[in-house]
Design a protein around this motif. Structure first.
Motif, PDB file in Angstrom:
ATOM      1  N   LEU A  56       0.847  -1.206   0.127  1.00 27.57           N
ATOM      2  CA  LEU A  56      -0.112   0.106   0.024  1.00 27.57           C
ATOM      3  C   LEU A  56       0.869   1.305  -0.181  1.00 27.57           C
ATOM      4  O   LEU A  56       0.488   2.235  -0.514  1.00 27.57           O
ATOM      5  CB  LEU A  56      -0.926  -0.033   1.345  1.00 27.57           C
ATOM      6  CG  LEU A  56      -1.774   1.251   1.401  1.00 27.57           C
ATOM      7  CD1 LEU A  56      -2.864   1.315   0.319  1.00 27.57           C
ATOM      8  CD2 LEU A  56      -2.632   1.169   2.775  1.00 27.57           C
ATOM      9  N   ILE A  57       1.898   1.353   0.706  1.00 31.30           N
ATOM     10  CA  ILE A  57       2.838   2.468   0.703  1.00 31.30           C
ATOM     11  C   ILE A  57       3.906   2.369  -0.375  1.00 31.30           C
ATOM     12  O   ILE A  57       4.815   3.472  -0.507  1.00 31.30           O
ATOM     13  CB  ILE A  57       3.392   2.542   2.062  1.00 31.30           C
ATOM     14  CG1 ILE A  57       4.358   1.140   2.685  1.00 31.30           C
ATOM     15  CG2 ILE A  57       2.463   2.803   3.243  1.00 31.30           C
ATOM     16  CD1 ILE A  57       5.149   1.374   3.876  1.00 31.30           C
ATOM     17  N   GLY A  58       3.895   1.322  -1.116  1.00 29.72           N
ATOM     18  CA  GLY A  58       4.687   1.455  -2.406  1.00 29.72           C
ATOM     19  C   GLY A  58       6.159   0.895  -2.203  1.00 29.72           C
ATOM     20  O   GLY A  58       6.784   1.567  -2.893  1.00 29.72           O
ATOM     21  N   HIS A  59       6.399   0.160  -1.189  1.00 29.39           N
ATOM     22  CA  HIS A  59       7.659  -0.595  -0.949  1.00 29.39           C
ATOM     23  C   HIS A  59       7.635  -1.847  -1.338  1.00 29.39           C
ATOM     24  O   HIS A  59       6.716  -2.552  -1.667  1.00 29.39           O
ATOM     25  CB  HIS A  59       7.994  -0.382   0.434  1.00 29.39           C
ATOM     26  CG  HIS A  59       8.058   0.819   1.100  1.00 29.39           C
ATOM     27  ND1 HIS A  59       8.229   0.856   2.497  1.00 29.39           N
ATOM     28  CD2 HIS A  59       8.058   1.902   0.768  1.00 29.39           C
ATOM     29  CE1 HIS A  59       8.729   2.183   2.780  1.00 29.39           C
ATOM     30  NE2 HIS A  59       8.361   2.941   1.611  1.00 29.39           N
ATOM     31  N   ARG A  60       8.951  -2.326  -1.784  1.00 31.48           N
ATOM     32  CA  ARG A  60       9.228  -3.672  -2.335  1.00 31.48           C
ATOM     33  C   ARG A  60       8.701  -4.627  -1.121  1.00 31.48           C
ATOM     34  O   ARG A  60       9.381  -4.487  -0.145  1.00 31.48           O
ATOM     35  CB  ARG A  60      10.601  -3.910  -2.852  1.00 31.48           C
ATOM     36  CG  ARG A  60      10.831  -3.093  -4.313  1.00 31.48           C
ATOM     37  CD  ARG A  60      12.370  -3.433  -4.805  1.00 31.48           C
ATOM     38  NE  ARG A  60      12.516  -2.659  -5.934  1.00 31.48           N
ATOM     39  CZ  ARG A  60      12.954  -1.804  -6.501  1.00 31.48           C
ATOM     40  NH1 ARG A  60      12.760  -0.733  -5.503  1.00 31.48           N
ATOM     41  NH2 ARG A  60      12.771  -1.384  -7.729  1.00 31.48           N
ATOM     42  N   PHE A  61       8.296  -5.915  -1.535  1.00 28.53           N
ATOM     43  CA  PHE A  61       7.987  -6.931  -0.495  1.00 28.53           C
ATOM     44  C   PHE A  61       9.122  -7.695  -0.440  1.00 28.53           C
ATOM     45  O   PHE A  61       9.277  -8.257   0.681  1.00 28.53           O
ATOM     46  CB  PHE A  61       7.037  -7.597  -1.052  1.00 28.53           C
ATOM     47  CG  PHE A  61       6.522  -8.881  -0.243  1.00 28.53           C
ATOM     48  CD1 PHE A  61       6.028  -8.605   0.941  1.00 28.53           C
ATOM     49  CD2 PHE A  61       6.514 -10.307  -0.398  1.00 28.53           C
ATOM     50  CE1 PHE A  61       5.396  -9.377   1.836  1.00 28.53           C
ATOM     51  CE2 PHE A  61       6.250 -11.136   0.517  1.00 28.53           C
ATOM     52  CZ  PHE A  61       5.622 -10.883   1.619  1.00 28.53           C
ATOM     53  N   THR A  62      10.150  -7.857  -1.321  1.00 26.89           N
ATOM     54  CA  THR A  62      11.219  -8.737  -0.993  1.00 26.89           C
ATOM     55  C   THR A  62      12.544  -8.029  -1.642  1.00 26.89           C
ATOM     56  O   THR A  62      12.319  -7.349  -2.664  1.00 26.89           O
ATOM     57  CB  THR A  62      11.186 -10.107  -1.428  1.00 26.89           C
ATOM     58  OG1 THR A  62      12.270 -10.812  -1.393  1.00 26.89           O
ATOM     59  CG2 THR A  62      10.848 -10.032  -3.076  1.00 26.89           C
ATOM     60  N   SER A  63      13.845  -8.660  -1.278  1.00 25.05           N
ATOM     61  CA  SER A  63      15.009  -7.822  -1.797  1.00 25.05           C
ATOM     62  C   SER A  63      15.671  -9.160  -2.500  1.00 25.05           C
ATOM     63  O   SER A  63      16.981  -9.006  -3.053  1.00 25.05           O
ATOM     64  CB  SER A  63      15.870  -7.516  -0.760  1.00 25.05           C
ATOM     65  OG  SER A  63      16.396  -8.487   0.377  1.00 25.05           O
ATOM     66  N   ILE A  64      14.928 -10.188  -3.060  1.00 24.62           N
ATOM     67  CA  ILE A  64      15.677 -11.136  -3.791  1.00 24.62           C
ATOM     68  C   ILE A  64      16.042 -10.744  -5.114  1.00 24.62           C
ATOM     69  O   ILE A  64      15.308  -9.933  -5.725  1.00 24.62           O
ATOM     70  CB  ILE A  64      14.628 -12.314  -3.787  1.00 24.62           C
ATOM     71  CG1 ILE A  64      14.125 -12.666  -2.583  1.00 24.62           C
ATOM     72  CG2 ILE A  64      14.983 -13.462  -4.749  1.00 24.62           C
ATOM     73  CD1 ILE A  64      12.805 -13.896  -2.527  1.00 24.62           C
ATOM     74  N   SER A  65      17.055 -10.977  -5.589  1.00 27.83           N
ATOM     75  CA  SER A  65      17.699 -10.445  -6.949  1.00 27.83           C
ATOM     76  C   SER A  65      16.612 -11.275  -8.206  1.00 27.83           C
ATOM     77  O   SER A  65      16.045 -12.171  -7.998  1.00 27.83           O
ATOM     78  CB  SER A  65      19.116 -11.199  -7.376  1.00 27.83           C
ATOM     79  OG  SER A  65      19.476 -10.904  -8.617  1.00 27.83           O
ATOM     80  N   THR A  66      16.621 -10.227  -9.070  1.00 30.14           N
ATOM     81  CA  THR A  66      15.791 -10.562 -10.154  1.00 30.14           C
ATOM     82  C   THR A  66      16.252 -11.655 -10.945  1.00 30.14           C
ATOM     83  O   THR A  66      15.668 -12.275 -11.925  1.00 30.14           O
ATOM     84  CB  THR A  66      15.550  -9.227 -11.059  1.00 30.14           C
ATOM     85  OG1 THR A  66      16.914  -8.913 -11.537  1.00 30.14           O
ATOM     86  CG2 THR A  66      14.892  -8.127 -10.377  1.00 30.14           C
ATOM     87  N   ASP A  67      17.546 -12.097 -10.727  1.00 24.11           N
ATOM     88  CA  ASP A  67      18.210 -13.545 -11.248  1.00 24.11           C
ATOM     89  C   ASP A  67      17.291 -14.616 -10.637  1.00 24.11           C
ATOM     90  O   ASP A  67      17.487 -15.763 -11.554  1.00 24.11           O
ATOM     91  CB  ASP A  67      19.511 -13.267 -11.048  1.00 24.11           C
ATOM     92  CG  ASP A  67      20.381 -12.604 -11.846  1.00 24.11           C
ATOM     93  OD1 ASP A  67      20.078 -11.812 -12.699  1.00 24.11           O
ATOM     94  OD2 ASP A  67      21.460 -12.128 -11.197  1.00 24.11           O
ATOM     95  N   ASN A  68      16.639 -14.513  -9.782  1.00 26.12           N
ATOM     96  CA  ASN A  68      15.864 -15.572  -9.102  1.00 26.12           C
ATOM     97  C   ASN A  68      14.460 -15.507  -9.814  1.00 26.12           C
ATOM     98  O   ASN A  68      13.805 -14.314  -9.742  1.00 26.12           O
ATOM     99  CB  ASN A  68      15.974 -15.539  -7.840  1.00 26.12           C
ATOM    100  CG  ASN A  68      15.303 -16.798  -6.993  1.00 26.12           C
ATOM    101  OD1 ASN A  68      13.837 -16.823  -6.980  1.00 26.12           O
ATOM    102  ND2 ASN A  68      15.789 -17.592  -6.263  1.00 26.12           N
TER     103      ASN A  68
END
Length: 208
Positions: free
Chosen positions: A35-47
């Motif tokens: 809702l506040i526009g933050h990312r849910f996870t910091s997992i790399s986009t390579d995954n």
């Protein structure tokens, strides 16, 4: 034992009420993050998992909409009075999440989402009598009336909602006062639980 007997059991009602609280709480942290526009996870986009969540995050308003839907379902469940509507919304959302965790092979997460699916199905079964008119054309259908939710659970739900909202929204953004704020909110949650349960079980003859 017949369904109406199960439905009138004080212990069973207590269990369902707190199952609604627990299920509703589950969506507050992740829903508020979206809702506040933050990312849910910091997992790399390579995954594949990280790539999936980054794609959702980059969708913009849709990411916020998912948060609104989750928070709405959680709040409705916490109110108890509108719990069925919240359960239906929650069921739609958690079904989608459950399938995602299975298809993307989330490590261990599918176990949690499976338990949430079981919990929401139990709640739906508990209130299935309210859904019967939607799927039945019988003119002589009689739906048994059950006592309304006790006001103490509605008040407790409001208290839980306020506390969980502040915990999910402000705690991650605060530094020096976050520890004190968290302690106060957790204290209010514990106090709400103790007081509401004391009042409920004090009068054992009263049916929820």
């Amino acid at each position: 034992m017949k369904f109406d007997q199960l439905r009138r059991s004080k212990l069973n009602n207590w269990t369902i009420v707190h199952l609604r609280y627990l299920v509703g709480l589950a969506f507050f942290p992740s829903g508020m993050t979206k809702l506040i526009g933050h990312r849910f996870t910091s997992i790399s986009t390579d995954n594949p998992i990280g790539y999936f969540f980054e794609a959702l995050y980059q969708s913009g308003f849709y990411w916020n909409f998912l948060g609104v839907a989750q928070i709405t379902a959680g709040i409705l469940l916490m109110t108890q009075r509108f719990a069925l509507l919240g359960t239906l919304i929650f069921f739609a959302i958690i079904t989608n999440i459950w399938i995602i965790t299975l298809s993307l092979s989330f490590t261990g997460t599918w176990v949690i989402t499976s338990l949430m699916m079981i919990a929401v199905i139990i709640i739906l079964i508990w209130d299935h009598h309210k859904l019967i008119p939607l799927v039945s054309n019988k003119k002589d259908l009689v739906i048994k009336h059950f006592p309304p939710v006790d006001k103490i659970w509605i008040i407790a739900g409001i208290s839980y909602t306020i506390c969980f909202t502040f915990l999910s929204l402000f705690n991650p953004m605060m530094e020096e006062t976050s520890g004190l704020l968290t302690a106060i909110l957790l204290g209010l949650i514990f106090l709400t639980f103790m007081v509401s349960n004391y009042i409920y079980f004090k009068n054992r003859k009263k049916i929820l």
